[in-house]
Scaffold this active site. Structure first.
Site, PDB file in Angstrom:
ATOM      1  N   ASP A  36       0.933  -1.230   0.019  1.00 42.01           N
ATOM      2  CA  ASP A  36      -0.045  -0.038   0.010  1.00 42.01           C
ATOM      3  C   ASP A  36       0.821   1.197  -0.165  1.00 42.01           C
ATOM      4  OD1 ASP A  36      -3.237   0.274   1.100  1.00 42.01           O
ATOM      5  OD2 ASP A  36      -2.193   2.238   1.005  1.00 42.01           O
ATOM      6  N   VAL A  89      -7.463  -1.313  -5.069  1.00 40.10           N
ATOM      7  CA  VAL A  89      -7.217  -0.091  -4.383  1.00 40.10           C
ATOM      8  C   VAL A  89      -8.787   0.687  -4.669  1.00 40.10           C
ATOM      9  CG1 VAL A  89      -4.866   0.325  -5.398  1.00 40.10           C
ATOM     10  CG2 VAL A  89      -6.848   1.013  -6.948  1.00 40.10           C
ATOM     11  N   GLU A 160     -15.246  -9.368  -4.701  1.00 43.08           N
ATOM     12  CA  GLU A 160     -15.168  -9.628  -3.294  1.00 43.08           C
ATOM     13  C   GLU A 160     -16.502  -9.594  -2.833  1.00 43.08           C
ATOM     14  OE1 GLU A 160     -12.930 -11.616  -1.517  1.00 43.08           O
ATOM     15  OE2 GLU A 160     -15.005 -11.523  -0.388  1.00 43.08           O
ATOM     16  N   ALA A 163     -18.897  -9.258   3.615  1.00 43.01           N
ATOM     17  CA  ALA A 163     -19.224  -8.020   4.309  1.00 43.01           C
ATOM     18  C   ALA A 163     -18.637  -7.564   5.421  1.00 43.01           C
ATOM     19  CB  ALA A 163     -20.670  -8.159   4.814  1.00 43.01           C
ATOM     20  N   CYS A 275     -19.929   0.397  -0.239  1.00 43.42           N
ATOM     21  CA  CYS A 275     -20.328  -0.176  -1.542  1.00 43.42           C
ATOM     22  C   CYS A 275     -21.561   0.081  -2.267  1.00 43.42           C
ATOM     23  CB  CYS A 275     -20.242  -1.648  -1.496  1.00 43.42           C
ATOM     24  SG  CYS A 275     -18.336  -2.168  -1.262  1.00 43.42           S
TER      25      CYS A 275
HETATM   26  C1  UDX Z   1     -11.598  -0.602  -2.299  1.00 46.61           C
HETATM   27  C2  UDX Z   1     -12.703  -0.216  -3.093  1.00 46.61           C
HETATM   28  O1  UDX Z   1     -13.207   0.997  -2.441  1.00 46.61           O
HETATM   29  C3  UDX Z   1     -13.732  -1.115  -3.372  1.00 46.61           C
HETATM   30  O2  UDX Z   1     -14.624  -0.648  -4.476  1.00 46.61           O
HETATM   31  C4  UDX Z   1     -13.315  -2.348  -3.952  1.00 46.61           C
HETATM   32  O3  UDX Z   1     -14.477  -3.169  -4.245  1.00 46.61           O
HETATM   33  C5  UDX Z   1     -12.428  -2.788  -2.999  1.00 46.61           C
HETATM   34  O4  UDX Z   1     -11.360  -1.885  -2.893  1.00 46.61           O
HETATM   35  P1  UDX Z   1     -11.604  -1.027   0.463  1.00 46.61           P
HETATM   36  O5  UDX Z   1     -10.571  -1.955   0.548  1.00 46.61           O
HETATM   37  O6  UDX Z   1     -12.830  -0.766   1.533  1.00 46.61           O
HETATM   38  O7  UDX Z   1     -12.311  -1.259  -0.930  1.00 46.61           O
HETATM   39  O8  UDX Z   1     -10.879   0.443   0.300  1.00 46.61           O
HETATM   40  P2  UDX Z   1      -9.837   1.184   1.169  1.00 46.61           P
HETATM   41  O9  UDX Z   1     -10.001   0.848   2.678  1.00 46.61           O
HETATM   42  O10 UDX Z   1     -10.027   2.592   0.732  1.00 46.61           O
HETATM   43  O11 UDX Z   1      -8.609   0.621   0.528  1.00 46.61           O
HETATM   44  C6  UDX Z   1      -7.907   0.971  -0.556  1.00 46.61           C
HETATM   45  C7  UDX Z   1      -6.396   1.096  -0.290  1.00 46.61           C
HETATM   46  O12 UDX Z   1      -5.599   1.235  -1.448  1.00 46.61           O
HETATM   47  C8  UDX Z   1      -5.877   2.278   0.528  1.00 46.61           C
HETATM   48  O13 UDX Z   1      -5.357   1.657   1.745  1.00 46.61           O
HETATM   49  C9  UDX Z   1      -5.123   3.098  -0.216  1.00 46.61           C
HETATM   50  O14 UDX Z   1      -3.963   3.639   0.500  1.00 46.61           O
HETATM   51  C10 UDX Z   1      -4.430   1.995  -1.341  1.00 46.61           C
HETATM   52  N1  UDX Z   1      -4.117   2.692  -2.661  1.00 46.61           N
HETATM   53  C11 UDX Z   1      -4.844   3.598  -3.055  1.00 46.61           C
HETATM   54  C12 UDX Z   1      -2.709   2.230  -2.962  1.00 46.61           C
HETATM   55  O15 UDX Z   1      -2.199   1.657  -2.300  1.00 46.61           O
HETATM   56  N2  UDX Z   1      -2.332   2.886  -4.159  1.00 46.61           N
HETATM   57  C13 UDX Z   1      -3.347   3.642  -5.105  1.00 46.61           C
HETATM   58  O16 UDX Z   1      -2.725   4.121  -5.972  1.00 46.61           O
HETATM   59  C14 UDX Z   1      -4.573   4.123  -4.484  1.00 46.61           C
HETATM   60  C1  UDX Z   2     -21.906  -5.205   1.468  1.00 48.89           C
HETATM   61  C2  UDX Z   2     -22.320  -6.487   0.694  1.00 48.89           C
HETATM   62  O1  UDX Z   2     -23.114  -7.196   1.559  1.00 48.89           O
HETATM   63  C3  UDX Z   2     -21.033  -7.115   0.487  1.00 48.89           C
HETATM   64  O2  UDX Z   2     -21.499  -8.372  -0.117  1.00 48.89           O
HETATM   65  C4  UDX Z   2     -20.186  -6.458  -0.622  1.00 48.89           C
HETATM   66  O3  UDX Z   2     -18.938  -7.289  -0.901  1.00 48.89           O
HETATM   67  C5  UDX Z   2     -19.932  -5.278   0.235  1.00 48.89           C
HETATM   68  O4  UDX Z   2     -21.142  -4.512   0.503  1.00 48.89           O
HETATM   69  P1  UDX Z   2     -21.048  -4.085   3.707  1.00 48.89           P
HETATM   70  O5  UDX Z   2     -21.290  -2.924   3.120  1.00 48.89           O
HETATM   71  O6  UDX Z   2     -19.731  -4.489   4.509  1.00 48.89           O
HETATM   72  O7  UDX Z   2     -21.325  -5.560   2.474  1.00 48.89           O
HETATM   73  O8  UDX Z   2     -22.290  -4.431   4.873  1.00 48.89           O
HETATM   74  P2  UDX Z   2     -23.777  -4.790   4.987  1.00 48.89           P
HETATM   75  O9  UDX Z   2     -24.125  -6.090   5.869  1.00 48.89           O
HETATM   76  O10 UDX Z   2     -24.392  -5.378   3.148  1.00 48.89           O
HETATM   77  O11 UDX Z   2     -24.627  -3.905   5.185  1.00 48.89           O
HETATM   78  C6  UDX Z   2     -24.853  -2.644   4.237  1.00 48.89           C
HETATM   79  C7  UDX Z   2     -25.733  -1.593   4.935  1.00 48.89           C
HETATM   80  O12 UDX Z   2     -26.926  -2.007   4.990  1.00 48.89           O
HETATM   81  C8  UDX Z   2     -25.254  -1.183   6.444  1.00 48.89           C
HETATM   82  O13 UDX Z   2     -25.394  -0.098   6.788  1.00 48.89           O
HETATM   83  C9  UDX Z   2     -26.404  -2.123   7.403  1.00 48.89           C
HETATM   84  O14 UDX Z   2     -26.791  -1.594   8.428  1.00 48.89           O
HETATM   85  C10 UDX Z   2     -27.619  -2.125   6.257  1.00 48.89           C
HETATM   86  N1  UDX Z   2     -28.574  -3.094   6.194  1.00 48.89           N
HETATM   87  C11 UDX Z   2     -28.352  -4.460   6.159  1.00 48.89           C
HETATM   88  C12 UDX Z   2     -29.994  -2.675   6.691  1.00 48.89           C
HETATM   89  O15 UDX Z   2     -30.308  -1.778   6.959  1.00 48.89           O
HETATM   90  N2  UDX Z   2     -30.874  -3.865   6.779  1.00 48.89           N
HETATM   91  C13 UDX Z   2     -30.663  -5.189   6.516  1.00 48.89           C
HETATM   92  O16 UDX Z   2     -31.362  -6.014   6.652  1.00 48.89           O
HETATM   93  C14 UDX Z   2     -29.112  -5.480   6.075  1.00 48.89           C
END
Ligand code: UDX
Ligand code: UDX
Length: 458
Positions: A36, A89, A160, A163, A275
């Site tokens: 990263d 990323v 991926e 959740a 997401c």
């Molecule tokens: C990210 C995306 O938001 C999501 O759409 C995708 O499905 C999976 O990757 P997440 O892991 O939750 O999800 O994002 P985040 O926690 O922001 O992590 C991304 C990482 O990439 C950060 O730590 C950032 O520093 C790093 N990064 C970003 C790099 O190392 N190089 C880059 O050029 C940009």
């Molecule tokens: C989601 C998808 O579930 C996962 O498959 C994908 O890879 C990333 O996005 P995440 O956002 O981590 O995962 O959490 P999730 O459990 O889906 O909840 C998303 C939001 O919906 C939360 O704010 C949760 O509180 C809300 N939620 C979920 C409700 O309000 N009601 C429900 O019945 C379920």
């Protein structure tokens, strides 16, 4: 260890970190490197306090780290070393130019692809782990193949579905692993190498392979459909509050139909997380781009209904508290977008806080894991905000408690002690329907469960 079994993941975030930790844990004959650009994040992954809170993750990382799992900021060396590169990323919604507010911002993805070209010395398999618009793989393939070193890159889509809060369990026992590859001989060979990784622990019948486009689209559609269920039930919760129907009973009753199923029917203050909104807007943008405005409007409504739910919740708070919250202390229990995570991206709490601050309320915020992120989210807000590490202190002298996140611990507090310390009349707005409303009402609280009528002692 031969280079064919060296995996690199670029992006050590909520997705990359846990996914790679589980791969390393399960596939001990692979070497897994996570890189990263953010040094603080990498230092976190190498320390005792991991940069993200995820139940069960500490043990997995401790078992594998230093054995076959490594965290580093050395992009060049790790690209050279690995033959399989996952890219995880971030792909936020674009904030500028064409598609602003809707399309995915692919600049980090493209930068990463260019870094791969710059440092690669042999052929690589590049895997899209980030959620990306359909057809991104095609663009990536073109960029990667434009290298002047004569190298070949196979682009695979492997979205991926885990959740947050249950990431480790989801990764260990996935409903399915989806892998999409080009329908060429090379593409199919690359596909097999990725299938081999997951086969270390995932049964063959749960590994679904498709072409790249189906895989990319399936990820967007899975999130859109999940969010749609939440918006659907939330829309009905509004109707329940106006009638004698109770949303939890309605959810149970319809969820018992095996065709509908019981999951994702919990009404609440709205969905958050990095997401759902982003992916739906992305889908909306794609539909518009392909000349399907009716389809775009259909999906956009899911996001609009979510905005409505957040606003509606705050309106009810204001209305019940005699049409003003100005100068009143309001305690927020929970700030994370869901329980068991410290993540606050797109958390309903952010919007709810801002609306209450606009009304000149004083906010007192407690969350077991998300206070650091909450402070960052509200840093530019004017008004009276305090972040408190103790729920009892948070509620002291408050006029109302708002349950924003469904943390289990909220169910077990001593609410009679809390009530005594609050200003009267005391209100509880249970935005997640996790408390015992009848008991609270009998204690003397004015209770507003989400999706059922108020229980007022006034
Ligand atoms: C990210 C995306 O938001 C999501 O759409 C995708 O499905 C999976 O990757 P997440 O892991 O939750 O999800 O994002 P985040 O926690 O922001 O992590 C991304 C990482 O990439 C950060 O730590 C950032 O520093 C790093 N990064 C970003 C790099 O190392 N190089 C880059 O050029 C940009
Ligand atoms: C989601 C998808 O579930 C996962 O498959 C994908 O890879 C990333 O996005 P995440 O956002 O981590 O995962 O959490 P999730 O459990 O889906 O909840 C998303 C939001 O919906 C939360 O704010 C949760 O509180 C809300 N939620 C979920 C409700 O309000 N009601 C429900 O019945 C379920």
């Amino acid at each position: 260890m031969d280079n064919a079994k060296t995996i690199l993941c670029i992006g050590a975030g909520y997705v990359g970190g846990p996914t790679m930790a589980v791969i390393a844990d399960k596939c001990t004959d692979y070497k897994v490197i996570v890189v990263d650009l953010n040094k603080e994040r990498i230092d976190g992954w190498n320390s005792d306090k991991l940069p993200i809170f995820e139940p069960g993750l500490d043990e997995v990382v401790k078992r594998a780290r230093g054995r076959n799992l490594f965290f580093t900021t050395d992009v060049a060396a790790s690209i050279k070393e690995a033959s399989i590169i996952f890219v995880s990323v971030n792909t936020p919604t674009k904030t500028f130019g064409e598609g602003a507010g809707m399309a995915a911002d692919l600049q980090y993805w493209e930068k990463t692809a260019r870094a791969i070209i710059e440092h690669a010395e042999d052929d690589k398999i590049v895997i899209e782990k980030s959620t990306l618009p359909v057809k991104t793989a095609e663009a990536m393939h073109r960029i990667l193949e434009s290298n002047d070193k004569g190298l070949h890159f196979d682009v695979i889509s492997n979205p991926e579905f885990m959740a947050e809060g249950t990431a480790v369990d989801d990764l260990r026992n996935p409903d399915r692993v989806l892998i999409g590859a080009m329908e060429t001989e090379r593409g199919q060979k690359a596909l097999k190498r990725i299938v081999d990784i997951y086969s270390c622990w995932v049964p063959a019948e749960k590994i679904k392979t498709t072409n790249v486009w189906s895989s990319e689209l399936s990820k967007l559609v899975a999130n859109a459909m999940l969010a749609q269920r939440i918006s659907s039930i939330n829309s009905i919760s509004a109707l329940c509050e106006k009638t004698e129907a109770e949303i939890n009973d309605v959810s149970d009753a319809i969820g018992m139909d095996s065709r509908i199923g019981a999951k994702f029917l919990k009404a609440g203050v709205g969905f958050g997380g990095s997401c759902f909104k982003k992916d739906i807007l992305n889908l909306v943008y794609l539909c518009k781009h392909y000349g399907l405005p009716e389809v775009a409007d259909y999906w956009e409504q899911v996001v609009k209904m979510n905005d409505f739910q957040e606003t509606r919740f705050v309106r009810r708070v204001i209305k019940n508290m005699f049409n003003t919250v100005a100068g009143k202390k309001i305690a927020l229990f929970g700030f994370a977008f869901k329980a068991n995570t410290g993540d606050t991206r797109e958390a309903p709490a952010i919007y709810i806080s801002k609306m209450l601050l606009d009304e000149h309320a004083s906010l007192s915020i407690y969350d077991p894991e998300a206070l650091d992120n909450a402070k960052i989210d509200l840093a530019d807000q004017e008004g009276d905000i305090e972040f408190v590490n103790d729920p009892y202190e948070c509620a002291e002298d408050a006029h109302a408690i708002l349950i924003i996140t469904e943390w289990d611990e909220f169910k077990n507090y001593d609410y009679s002690k809390i009530l005594k310390s609050m200003k009267k009349p005391a209100f509880i707005f249970d935005g997640r329907n996790i408390l015992n409303h009848k008991e609270l009402f009998e204690l003397g609280f004015n209770v507003s469960p989400l999706g059922s009528p108020d229980m007022l002692n006034l």
